[in-house]
Scaffold this motif. Sequence first.
Motif, PDB file in Angstrom:
ATOM      1  N   ILE A 118      98.400  68.255  -1.237  1.00 11.61           N
ATOM      2  CA  ILE A 118      97.907  67.060  -0.547  1.00 11.61           C
ATOM      3  C   ILE A 118      96.821  66.352  -1.353  1.00 11.61           C
ATOM      4  N   GLY A 119      96.548  66.863  -2.562  1.00 12.17           N
ATOM      5  CA  GLY A 119      95.585  66.216  -3.455  1.00 12.17           C
ATOM      6  C   GLY A 119      94.137  66.418  -3.063  1.00 12.17           C
ATOM      7  N   LEU A 120      93.843  67.469  -2.306  1.00 15.71           N
ATOM      8  CA  LEU A 120      92.474  67.721  -1.843  1.00 15.71           C
ATOM      9  C   LEU A 120      91.901  68.903  -2.615  1.00 15.71           C
ATOM     10  N   THR A 121      91.467  68.644  -3.855  1.00 14.10           N
ATOM     11  CA  THR A 121      90.950  69.730  -4.691  1.00 14.10           C
ATOM     12  C   THR A 121      89.592  69.402  -5.314  1.00 14.10           C
ATOM     13  N   GLY A 122      89.105  68.186  -5.138  1.00 14.56           N
ATOM     14  CA  GLY A 122      87.831  67.795  -5.746  1.00 14.56           C
ATOM     15  C   GLY A 122      86.647  68.111  -4.858  1.00 14.56           C
ATOM     16  N   ILE A 123      85.585  67.321  -5.024  1.00 16.89           N
ATOM     17  CA  ILE A 123      84.349  67.553  -4.291  1.00 16.89           C
ATOM     18  C   ILE A 123      84.555  67.405  -2.793  1.00 16.89           C
ATOM     19  N   SER A 124      85.568  66.628  -2.385  1.00 12.22           N
ATOM     20  CA  SER A 124      85.806  66.413  -0.958  1.00 12.22           C
ATOM     21  C   SER A 124      86.150  67.718  -0.240  1.00 12.22           C
ATOM     22  N   VAL A 125      86.886  68.610  -0.916  1.00 10.38           N
ATOM     23  CA  VAL A 125      87.251  69.866  -0.266  1.00 10.38           C
ATOM     24  C   VAL A 125      86.029  70.754  -0.078  1.00 10.38           C
ATOM     25  N   ILE A 126      85.078  70.686  -1.014  1.00 13.84           N
ATOM     26  CA  ILE A 126      83.831  71.448  -0.873  1.00 13.84           C
ATOM     27  C   ILE A 126      82.988  70.873   0.258  1.00 13.84           C
ATOM     28  N   LEU A 127      82.925  69.549   0.345  1.00  9.71           N
ATOM     29  CA  LEU A 127      82.167  68.915   1.428  1.00  9.71           C
ATOM     30  C   LEU A 127      82.774  69.262   2.785  1.00  9.71           C
ATOM     31  N   GLY A 128      84.105  69.271   2.833  1.00 11.18           N
ATOM     32  CA  GLY A 128      84.773  69.657   4.073  1.00 11.18           C
ATOM     33  C   GLY A 128      84.436  71.079   4.465  1.00 11.18           C
ATOM     34  N   TYR A 129      84.374  71.964   3.478  1.00 10.96           N
ATOM     35  CA  TYR A 129      84.025  73.362   3.745  1.00 10.96           C
ATOM     36  C   TYR A 129      82.590  73.468   4.260  1.00 10.96           C
ATOM     37  N   ILE A 130      81.681  72.686   3.701  1.00  8.51           N
ATOM     38  CA  ILE A 130      80.279  72.700   4.138  1.00  8.51           C
ATOM     39  C   ILE A 130      80.171  72.278   5.606  1.00  8.51           C
ATOM     40  N   ILE A 131      80.856  71.200   5.967  1.00  5.99           N
ATOM     41  CA  ILE A 131      80.818  70.732   7.354  1.00  5.99           C
ATOM     42  C   ILE A 131      81.417  71.776   8.289  1.00  5.99           C
ATOM     43  N   PHE A 132      82.519  72.381   7.870  1.00  4.76           N
ATOM     44  CA  PHE A 132      83.161  73.421   8.676  1.00  4.76           C
ATOM     45  C   PHE A 132      82.200  74.571   8.956  1.00  4.76           C
ATOM     46  N   THR A 133      81.512  75.045   7.922  1.00  2.33           N
ATOM     47  CA  THR A 133      80.593  76.176   8.077  1.00  2.33           C
ATOM     48  C   THR A 133      79.387  75.795   8.917  1.00  2.33           C
ATOM     49  N   ALA A 134      78.871  74.583   8.728  1.00  5.36           N
ATOM     50  CA  ALA A 134      77.729  74.126   9.522  1.00  5.36           C
ATOM     51  C   ALA A 134      78.071  74.112  11.012  1.00  5.36           C
ATOM     52  N   LEU A 135      79.284  73.688  11.342  1.00  5.97           N
ATOM     53  CA  LEU A 135      79.715  73.666  12.743  1.00  5.97           C
ATOM     54  C   LEU A 135      79.983  75.072  13.257  1.00  5.97           C
ATOM     55  N   LEU A 136      80.566  75.932  12.399  1.00  6.31           N
ATOM     56  CA  LEU A 136      80.835  77.310  12.803  1.00  6.31           C
ATOM     57  C   LEU A 136      79.545  78.043  13.143  1.00  6.31           C
ATOM     58  N   ASN A 137      78.459  77.649  12.497  1.00  4.37           N
ATOM     59  CA  ASN A 137      77.164  78.280  12.741  1.00  4.37           C
ATOM     60  C   ASN A 137      76.670  78.037  14.159  1.00  4.37           C
ATOM     61  N   LEU A 138      77.240  77.048  14.835  1.00  2.00           N
ATOM     62  CA  LEU A 138      76.838  76.770  16.208  1.00  2.00           C
ATOM     63  C   LEU A 138      77.311  77.851  17.168  1.00  2.00           C
ATOM     64  N   ILE A 139      78.333  78.615  16.770  1.00  2.42           N
ATOM     65  CA  ILE A 139      78.833  79.661  17.665  1.00  2.42           C
ATOM     66  C   ILE A 139      78.744  81.060  17.056  1.00  2.42           C
ATOM     67  N   ILE A 140      78.567  81.155  15.730  1.00  5.40           N
ATOM     68  CA  ILE A 140      78.356  82.462  15.082  1.00  5.40           C
ATOM     69  C   ILE A 140      77.084  82.358  14.254  1.00  5.40           C
ATOM     70  N   PHE A 141      75.984  82.948  14.753  1.00  6.39           N
ATOM     71  CA  PHE A 141      74.688  82.751  14.105  1.00  6.39           C
ATOM     72  C   PHE A 141      74.478  83.656  12.899  1.00  6.39           C
ATOM     73  N   SER A 142      74.923  84.882  12.972  1.00  8.02           N
ATOM     74  CA  SER A 142      74.644  85.856  11.912  1.00  8.02           C
ATOM     75  C   SER A 142      75.204  85.393  10.573  1.00  8.02           C
ATOM     76  N   GLY A 143      74.302  85.120   9.623  1.00 10.62           N
ATOM     77  CA  GLY A 143      74.739  84.657   8.314  1.00 10.62           C
ATOM     78  C   GLY A 143      75.554  85.687   7.559  1.00 10.62           C
ATOM     79  N   SER A 144      75.164  86.967   7.662  1.00 11.13           N
ATOM     80  CA  SER A 144      75.899  88.007   6.956  1.00 11.13           C
ATOM     81  C   SER A 144      77.284  88.202   7.554  1.00 11.13           C
ATOM     82  N   ALA A 145      77.373  88.182   8.896  1.00 13.05           N
ATOM     83  CA  ALA A 145      78.673  88.352   9.549  1.00 13.05           C
ATOM     84  C   ALA A 145      79.595  87.184   9.232  1.00 13.05           C
ATOM     85  N   LYS A 146      79.037  86.000   9.250  1.00 10.93           N
ATOM     86  CA  LYS A 146      79.855  84.807   8.992  1.00 10.93           C
ATOM     87  C   LYS A 146      80.359  84.788   7.549  1.00 10.93           C
ATOM     88  N   TRP A 147      79.523  85.180   6.618  1.00 10.92           N
ATOM     89  CA  TRP A 147      79.955  85.190   5.209  1.00 10.92           C
ATOM     90  C   TRP A 147      80.957  86.313   4.967  1.00 10.92           C
TER      91      TRP A 147
END
Length: 506
Positions: A378-407
């Motif tokens: 789908i052509g999503l391999t540049g910086i946009s995919v990293i930014l998408g991952y950052i937003i995903f993790t930031a939102l996931l942190n709203l329901i899973i707080f433990s940084g070690s468990a989440k990683w």
Amino acid sequence: MSKHQTDEHRQKGFLAAVERAGNKLPDPFMLFVYLAVFVIVTSCIVSLFNVSVVHPKTEEVLAIKSLLSGEGIQYILTSMLTNFTGFAPLGLVLAMMIGIGLAERVGLLEATIKRTIMKAPKRLVSFTIVFVGIMGNIASDAAFVIIPPLAAMVYYTIGRHPLAGLAAGFSGVGAGFTANLIINGTDGLLSGISTEAIKTFDPTMVVTPVDNYYFMAVSVFILAIAGAILTDKFVEPRLGKFTRKLDKKMAAPSEHEGRGLRNAGIAGFLYIALLAVGLFWPSSVLRNEDGGLIPSTFLDGIIPIILFFFIVVGITYGRTTGKIETSRDIPKFMSEAMKDMSGYIVLIFAAAQFISYFNWSNLGVWVAVSGANFLQNIGLTGISVILGYIIFTALLNLIIFSGSAKWALEAPIFIPLFAFLGYHPAFVQVAYRIADSSTNIITPMNPYLVIILSFMREYEPKAGLGTLMALMLPYSLTFLVIWIVQLIVFIMFGIPFGPGIGVYLP
């Protein structure tokens, strides 16, 4: 109902929904138990269809192996202990906590924090509080209950709004949790999990605790400046003038603590000076054969080096203040610190099994290659995919707080996936860290929110969770945006994230 009341009502409704969703999740330990069971069952089902995947790096054809086969059951039973004892983060973090825990138990870290904040010039007090808050993650979760109330007291004492001080301190401790100028337990924990996760792609690759150091060290100053400006120019003016008179006094460090800090500082300086001499001595054993530092014994042994540093300054402070009277007190304080790690040890046992099963069954390679191929198609391999991952993790942190468990949950999936796209695991780790930290101060799953709220109510008795969230949201969003911009700058100008670490795999 006023606009302010409507906004607060909506915010509470959203936060309540997030909190309910998070509370439905099992304890992190049980989460990994369920995930391990899921991997076992899934490997059995997928293997029935003779699914295989070609490893892009080795070109080896890997079939999905069932963990419910004879071979799989043997693996589960014979590997359980080695999965746990050989899990990279376990030794790294426990070793770090021996030294840092000693320094914390004898009172060195708290005294240092108190002295630094109280001695700060008035015009630099906001910067100092955010800076100390960020650096306070050396003391791990203890910083959450030390720095924010102390910062509020400092602001009240100098005639400023105490909630602005509390917000500045909480922003540094929470949203800036992953940054520091000193390698600490967080670096060891995350890099250890990353090392385990990258084995799917390259069993010989190692992510070290210093691989994010340059990025995180720069972050300390950038976030401290941004947090100070935000506090002084936006947050405090919105709070207005604090007019209530309270019977609160701030106790300065005692004479014994002052001497202890002085002697600990001298001991720390001598230790660093001795280390520098050993590092730059001709033909130093701390360097590599070519005289360089990348790689070197110094970088490989950074955890023991920092461990000994904290032991030296901790013992010096403890002896000076009388906290350490005999040599028997030293292991006693170390043992007390290790008791706090019991929950982490239990969590690691379950997480290690999940990651090991995921990798052994080849489900990890299959998921990573399939995901990488999908993103490429789908052509999503540049910086946009990293930014998408950052937003995903930031939102996931709203329901899973433990940084070690989440990683531990994310790394086995995303590190190999991004590795197949050419990204270095330490770079992916940076993206995770900035996303995870930024929303720490607004997630209802943060167990310290209740404590911070109780500190807040000492100055504003009617304050609620919505009030606290509204106070902290500007910091969360600002830190996240600044960190993303910093990440892009590092990418554009080819600035290393740590010694020899770039965006892409070598």
